[in-house]
Design an enzyme around this catalytic site. Structure first.
Site, PDB file in Angstrom:
ATOM      1  N   HIS A  88       0.846  -1.188   0.000  1.00  0.00           N
ATOM      2  CA  HIS A  88       0.000   0.000   0.000  1.00  0.00           C
ATOM      3  C   HIS A  88       0.883   1.240   0.000  1.00  0.00           C
ATOM      4  O   HIS A  88       1.917   1.259   0.657  1.00  0.00           O
ATOM      5  CB  HIS A  88      -0.887   0.039   1.247  1.00  0.00           C
ATOM      6  CG  HIS A  88      -1.767  -1.167   1.402  1.00  0.00           C
ATOM      7  ND1 HIS A  88      -2.399  -1.473   2.587  1.00  0.00           N
ATOM      8  CD2 HIS A  88      -2.130  -2.139   0.537  1.00  0.00           C
ATOM      9  CE1 HIS A  88      -3.111  -2.579   2.438  1.00  0.00           C
ATOM     10  NE2 HIS A  88      -2.943  -3.005   1.200  1.00  0.00           N
ATOM     11  N   TYR A 219      -7.005   3.300  10.374  1.00  0.00           N
ATOM     12  CA  TYR A 219      -6.869   3.456  11.825  1.00  0.00           C
ATOM     13  C   TYR A 219      -7.942   4.464  12.245  1.00  0.00           C
ATOM     14  O   TYR A 219      -7.895   5.616  11.816  1.00  0.00           O
ATOM     15  CB  TYR A 219      -5.497   4.020  12.189  1.00  0.00           C
ATOM     16  CG  TYR A 219      -4.329   3.066  12.021  1.00  0.00           C
ATOM     17  CD1 TYR A 219      -3.740   2.845  10.781  1.00  0.00           C
ATOM     18  CD2 TYR A 219      -3.804   2.397  13.123  1.00  0.00           C
ATOM     19  CE1 TYR A 219      -2.657   1.978  10.640  1.00  0.00           C
ATOM     20  CE2 TYR A 219      -2.717   1.527  12.998  1.00  0.00           C
ATOM     21  CZ  TYR A 219      -2.161   1.326  11.758  1.00  0.00           C
ATOM     22  OH  TYR A 219      -1.095   0.468  11.623  1.00  0.00           O
ATOM     23  N   PRO A 311       0.756  -2.494  19.831  1.00  0.00           N
ATOM     24  CA  PRO A 311       0.800  -2.794  18.400  1.00  0.00           C
ATOM     25  C   PRO A 311       0.390  -1.652  17.461  1.00  0.00           C
ATOM     26  O   PRO A 311       0.551  -1.787  16.242  1.00  0.00           O
ATOM     27  CB  PRO A 311      -0.176  -3.974  18.258  1.00  0.00           C
ATOM     28  CG  PRO A 311      -1.072  -3.883  19.435  1.00  0.00           C
ATOM     29  CD  PRO A 311      -0.274  -3.276  20.534  1.00  0.00           C
ATOM     30  N   LYS A 315       5.192  -1.974  15.095  1.00  0.00           N
ATOM     31  CA  LYS A 315       6.659  -1.951  15.193  1.00  0.00           C
ATOM     32  C   LYS A 315       7.277  -3.236  15.768  1.00  0.00           C
ATOM     33  O   LYS A 315       8.478  -3.464  15.621  1.00  0.00           O
ATOM     34  CB  LYS A 315       7.108  -0.780  16.095  1.00  0.00           C
ATOM     35  CG  LYS A 315       6.883   0.570  15.478  1.00  0.00           C
ATOM     36  CD  LYS A 315       8.015   0.935  14.534  1.00  0.00           C
ATOM     37  CE  LYS A 315       7.611   1.955  13.516  1.00  0.00           C
ATOM     38  NZ  LYS A 315       7.177   1.444  12.228  1.00  0.00           N
ATOM     39  N   TYR A 403       6.489   5.402  10.556  1.00  0.00           N
ATOM     40  CA  TYR A 403       5.639   4.245  10.242  1.00  0.00           C
ATOM     41  C   TYR A 403       6.331   3.306   9.249  1.00  0.00           C
ATOM     42  O   TYR A 403       6.339   2.087   9.445  1.00  0.00           O
ATOM     43  CB  TYR A 403       4.294   4.724   9.676  1.00  0.00           C
ATOM     44  CG  TYR A 403       3.264   3.619   9.591  1.00  0.00           C
ATOM     45  CD1 TYR A 403       2.410   3.350  10.671  1.00  0.00           C
ATOM     46  CD2 TYR A 403       3.144   2.835   8.452  1.00  0.00           C
ATOM     47  CE1 TYR A 403       1.475   2.336  10.604  1.00  0.00           C
ATOM     48  CE2 TYR A 403       2.212   1.808   8.379  1.00  0.00           C
ATOM     49  CZ  TYR A 403       1.370   1.569   9.454  1.00  0.00           C
ATOM     50  OH  TYR A 403       0.445   0.553   9.400  1.00  0.00           O
TER      51      TYR A 403
HETATM   52  P1  FAD Z   1       8.422 -14.017  19.657  1.00  0.00           P
HETATM   53  O1  FAD Z   1       7.727 -13.914  18.365  1.00  0.00           O
HETATM   54  O2  FAD Z   1       7.620 -14.002  20.908  1.00  0.00           O
HETATM   55  O3  FAD Z   1       9.282 -15.354  19.598  1.00  0.00           O
HETATM   56  C1  FAD Z   1       9.865 -15.923  20.740  1.00  0.00           C
HETATM   57  C2  FAD Z   1       9.967 -17.427  20.539  1.00  0.00           C
HETATM   58  O4  FAD Z   1      10.654 -17.973  21.682  1.00  0.00           O
HETATM   59  C3  FAD Z   1       8.605 -18.096  20.479  1.00  0.00           C
HETATM   60  O5  FAD Z   1       8.506 -18.916  19.348  1.00  0.00           O
HETATM   61  C4  FAD Z   1       8.532 -18.881  21.792  1.00  0.00           C
HETATM   62  O6  FAD Z   1       7.782 -20.088  21.665  1.00  0.00           O
HETATM   63  C5  FAD Z   1      10.004 -19.144  22.080  1.00  0.00           C
HETATM   64  N1  FAD Z   1      10.257 -19.382  23.497  1.00  0.00           N
HETATM   65  C6  FAD Z   1       9.700 -18.793  24.574  1.00  0.00           C
HETATM   66  N2  FAD Z   1      10.169 -19.318  25.716  1.00  0.00           N
HETATM   67  C7  FAD Z   1      11.069 -20.259  25.347  1.00  0.00           C
HETATM   68  C8  FAD Z   1      11.880 -21.168  26.083  1.00  0.00           C
HETATM   69  N3  FAD Z   1      11.836 -21.216  27.437  1.00  0.00           N
HETATM   70  N4  FAD Z   1      12.673 -22.012  25.400  1.00  0.00           N
HETATM   71  C9  FAD Z   1      12.718 -21.995  24.047  1.00  0.00           C
HETATM   72  N5  FAD Z   1      11.946 -21.162  23.285  1.00  0.00           N
HETATM   73  C10 FAD Z   1      11.147 -20.306  23.945  1.00  0.00           C
HETATM   74  N6  FAD Z   1       3.093  -6.650  16.793  1.00  0.00           N
HETATM   75  C11 FAD Z   1       2.621  -5.839  15.863  1.00  0.00           C
HETATM   76  O7  FAD Z   1       3.388  -5.015  15.357  1.00  0.00           O
HETATM   77  N7  FAD Z   1       1.305  -5.925  15.456  1.00  0.00           N
HETATM   78  C12 FAD Z   1       0.428  -6.855  16.004  1.00  0.00           C
HETATM   79  O8  FAD Z   1      -0.726  -6.931  15.630  1.00  0.00           O
HETATM   80  C13 FAD Z   1       0.913  -7.724  16.979  1.00  0.00           C
HETATM   81  N8  FAD Z   1       0.102  -8.657  17.533  1.00  0.00           N
HETATM   82  C14 FAD Z   1       0.608  -9.470  18.517  1.00  0.00           C
HETATM   83  C15 FAD Z   1      -0.198 -10.421  19.139  1.00  0.00           C
HETATM   84  C16 FAD Z   1       0.277 -11.223  20.181  1.00  0.00           C
HETATM   85  C17 FAD Z   1      -0.635 -12.249  20.845  1.00  0.00           C
HETATM   86  C18 FAD Z   1       1.612 -11.055  20.615  1.00  0.00           C
HETATM   87  C19 FAD Z   1       2.154 -11.908  21.771  1.00  0.00           C
HETATM   88  C20 FAD Z   1       2.443 -10.134  19.971  1.00  0.00           C
HETATM   89  C21 FAD Z   1       1.945  -9.330  18.930  1.00  0.00           C
HETATM   90  N9  FAD Z   1       2.756  -8.383  18.285  1.00  0.00           N
HETATM   91  C22 FAD Z   1       2.276  -7.572  17.353  1.00  0.00           C
HETATM   92  C23 FAD Z   1       4.147  -8.247  18.557  1.00  0.00           C
HETATM   93  C24 FAD Z   1       5.008  -9.047  17.584  1.00  0.00           C
HETATM   94  O9  FAD Z   1       4.330 -10.195  17.167  1.00  0.00           O
HETATM   95  C25 FAD Z   1       6.297  -9.347  18.311  1.00  0.00           C
HETATM   96  O10 FAD Z   1       6.947  -8.116  18.565  1.00  0.00           O
HETATM   97  C26 FAD Z   1       7.254 -10.304  17.601  1.00  0.00           C
HETATM   98  O11 FAD Z   1       6.703 -11.601  17.580  1.00  0.00           O
HETATM   99  C27 FAD Z   1       8.595 -10.331  18.333  1.00  0.00           C
HETATM  100  O12 FAD Z   1       9.397 -11.352  17.811  1.00  0.00           O
HETATM  101  P2  FAD Z   1      10.409 -12.124  18.749  1.00  0.00           P
HETATM  102  O13 FAD Z   1      11.111 -13.097  17.862  1.00  0.00           O
HETATM  103  O14 FAD Z   1      11.198 -11.180  19.538  1.00  0.00           O
HETATM  104  O15 FAD Z   1       9.517 -12.891  19.826  1.00  0.00           O
HETATM  105  C1  DHB Z   2      -1.763  -5.098  11.721  1.00  0.00           C
HETATM  106  C2  DHB Z   2      -1.284  -5.053  12.993  1.00  0.00           C
HETATM  107  C3  DHB Z   2      -0.904  -3.852  13.535  1.00  0.00           C
HETATM  108  O1  DHB Z   2      -0.429  -3.783  14.774  1.00  0.00           O
HETATM  109  C4  DHB Z   2      -1.017  -2.678  12.794  1.00  0.00           C
HETATM  110  O2  DHB Z   2      -0.656  -1.501  13.354  1.00  0.00           O
HETATM  111  C5  DHB Z   2      -1.486  -2.743  11.505  1.00  0.00           C
HETATM  112  C6  DHB Z   2      -1.866  -3.959  10.955  1.00  0.00           C
HETATM  113  C7  DHB Z   2      -2.169  -6.416  11.151  1.00  0.00           C
HETATM  114  O3  DHB Z   2      -2.160  -7.401  11.912  1.00  0.00           O
HETATM  115  O4  DHB Z   2      -2.495  -6.491   9.964  1.00  0.00           O
END
Ligand code: FAD
Ligand code: DHB
Length: 409
Positions: A88, A219, A311, A315, A403
């Site tokens: 987009h 939004y 969220p 970011k 953004y």
């Molecule tokens: P994670 O994706 O959390 O990955 C960590 C990994 O470590 C997981 O696979 C977990 O299973 C593993 N782990 C945990 N403990 C252990 C252990 N003891 N031993 C081995 N492995 C382990 N961000 C947005 O920008 N927009 C959104 O809409 C959005 N929605 C979200 C919804 C949810 C429910 C959550 C929890 C987060 C959301 N986020 C969103 C944030 C975004 O998804 C995260 O910032 C992103 O996943 C971060 O990546 P990461 O690899 O740091 O951590």
């Molecule tokens: C989505 C998630 C977000 O946090 C956002 O700011 C925009 C879009 C999504 O899941 O598509």
């Protein structure tokens, strides 16, 4: 070249007993790091507590910053994203039932908004890593970090819950295990400072089998609370509603969700939201969180293990990738020339970007949500902020450049 092992829990084969970088967690941070290191000839092993099916099926974020898209393409991992992602040129801000287009591409010299779901990124990175002969141990438990202060850390874990404790020796540990993992607590409490805001609202997110209602993300700030329209494919849409974080999803029938979405997203020009069957729904709480420093001895934490953003600025995933890009550069310098300068500066380098993303996510969140604990004065200030941002090119440019993602240094 690294030794090649491909071992998935539950299948035959012995994982290595030693590697250069032990990575805890196969989320975006851990998987990107393994790929970035592999490209530099640096060995790693990923230990992941969930199954491959679970990590590939968890619905989370959707928006990729432009440099993350470019990085995936540079790494040869962007093929499916380029075919199936949605590109987009901007977003729509809606308040007082009026729509305002923010043309990100025009304001940022061509950077676009890419919608490609996090679990699709995970699927692409897992399959490419296994094809490269990389080791990801799924379903491990009881992960413990030892000897982080010396030059030979060890990670202990079980491959099956009732299996023996095994040990992985390594030079460095990357704690990419999300907010609840064991890595951050392995930094002694006395050595770290944690900064936090817990918001009095959360997001109810749905996936619905419906056609797109609008060509870009909307939004919306409405007196009943925030709403967001996003997409996943021509057949599946993603929508969010501000709700009480303690609310039970059982209180939200499909009819109630659609009624609330219609009300909060409506505009005065008669735009309509297209409905379809809802096949996934859940509520997430929202917080801002930063841990400083993000390292201790030979342990480096990255992504949600070190920081959380609400969220609204999209970011979270992007920031996780930024951390591990910094870490991979520092580890590459260490293995190529023995210098520890980049590793010593890892936390400070990352935190400069992290605090800017924290600021932006907090700004978008407070501006677009209705906070029942704020005074009427504060609420009016947020509306003035919205009014300002859509009428001032300077303010709009500031929003747009944050953004689509500030430049990676
Ligand atoms: P994670 O994706 O959390 O990955 C960590 C990994 O470590 C997981 O696979 C977990 O299973 C593993 N782990 C945990 N403990 C252990 C252990 N003891 N031993 C081995 N492995 C382990 N961000 C947005 O920008 N927009 C959104 O809409 C959005 N929605 C979200 C919804 C949810 C429910 C959550 C929890 C987060 C959301 N986020 C969103 C944030 C975004 O998804 C995260 O910032 C992103 O996943 C971060 O990546 P990461 O690899 O740091 O951590
Ligand atoms: C989505 C998630 C977000 O946090 C956002 O700011 C925009 C879009 C999504 O899941 O598509």
């Amino acid at each position: 070249m690294p030794t090649i092992h491909q071992t998935v829990a539950g299948t035959p084969g012995r994982p290595p007993e030693r590697t250069q970088v032990a990575i805890i967690g196969a989320g975006p941070a851990g998987l990107f790091l393994a790929h970035l290191l592999h490209r530099q000839g640096i060995e790693s092993v990923i230990l992941e507590s969930r199954s491959r099916a679970e990590i590939e099926g968890t619905i989370r974020a959707g928006v990729l910053e432009q440099w993350v898209v470019d990085l995936m393409n540079d790494m040869g991992l962007g093929g499916r994203m380029m075919r199936e992602g949605h590109f987009h040129s901007g977003i729509t801000l809606r308040f007082d039932r009026e729509s305002h287009h923010i043309d990100m591409a025009e304001l940022t010299g061509g950077k676009r908004v890419t919608v490609y779901a996090q679990h699709e990124v995970i699927r692409d990175l897992v399959s490419a890593r296994l094809e490269d002969g990389g080791t990801i141990l799924f379903g491990v438990s009881d992960v413990q970090l030892h000897d982080l202060d010396g030059t030979a850390p060890r990670v202990r874990f079980r491959r099956a819950p009732d299996g023996p404790l095994e040990e992985l020796r390594c030079d460095h540990v990357a704690g990419c295990d999300g907010f609840h993992g064991p890595s951050r607590p392995a930094i002694p409490a006395a050595d770290r400072t944690e900064y936090q805001i817990v918001y009095p609202f959360g997001w109810l997110g749905i996936l619905t089998e419906a056609p797109p209602s609008h060509p870009e993300l909307i939004y919306a700030n409405h007196e009943r609370g925030f709403a967001l329209l996003s997409t996943r494919s021509p057949e599946v849409q993603r929508l969010y509603l501000q709700v009480d974080p303690k609310d039970d999803i059982a209180n939200w029938s499909d009819d109630r969700i659609w009624a609330e979405l219609h009300t909060r997203l409506e505009d005065k020009d008669g735009w309509t939201l297209k409905e379809g069957p809802i096949f996934q729904k859940g509520i997430i709480a929202m917080r801002s969180f930063v841990c400083d420093p993000m390292q201790h001895g030979r342990l480096f934490i990255a992504g949600d293990a070190a920081h959380i953003v609400p969220p609204t600025g999209a970011k979270g995933l992007n920031l996780a990738v930024a951390d591990v890009l910094v870490l991979s550069r520092a580890l590459t310098a260490f293995y190529k020339s023995g210098t520890t300068e980049g590793l010593n500066r890892y936390s400070a380098t990352c935190l400069r970007r992290i605090w800017k993303a924290e600021r932006f996510s907090w700004y978008m969140t407070t501006m677009l949500h209705r906070n029942p604990h704020e005074t009427p004065f504060e609420q009016r200030v947020h509306l003035a902020d919205l009014d300002y941002v859509v009428h001032s090119r300077a303010a709009m440019t500031a929003l747009a450049e944050n953004y689509v993602g500030l430049p990676m240094e």
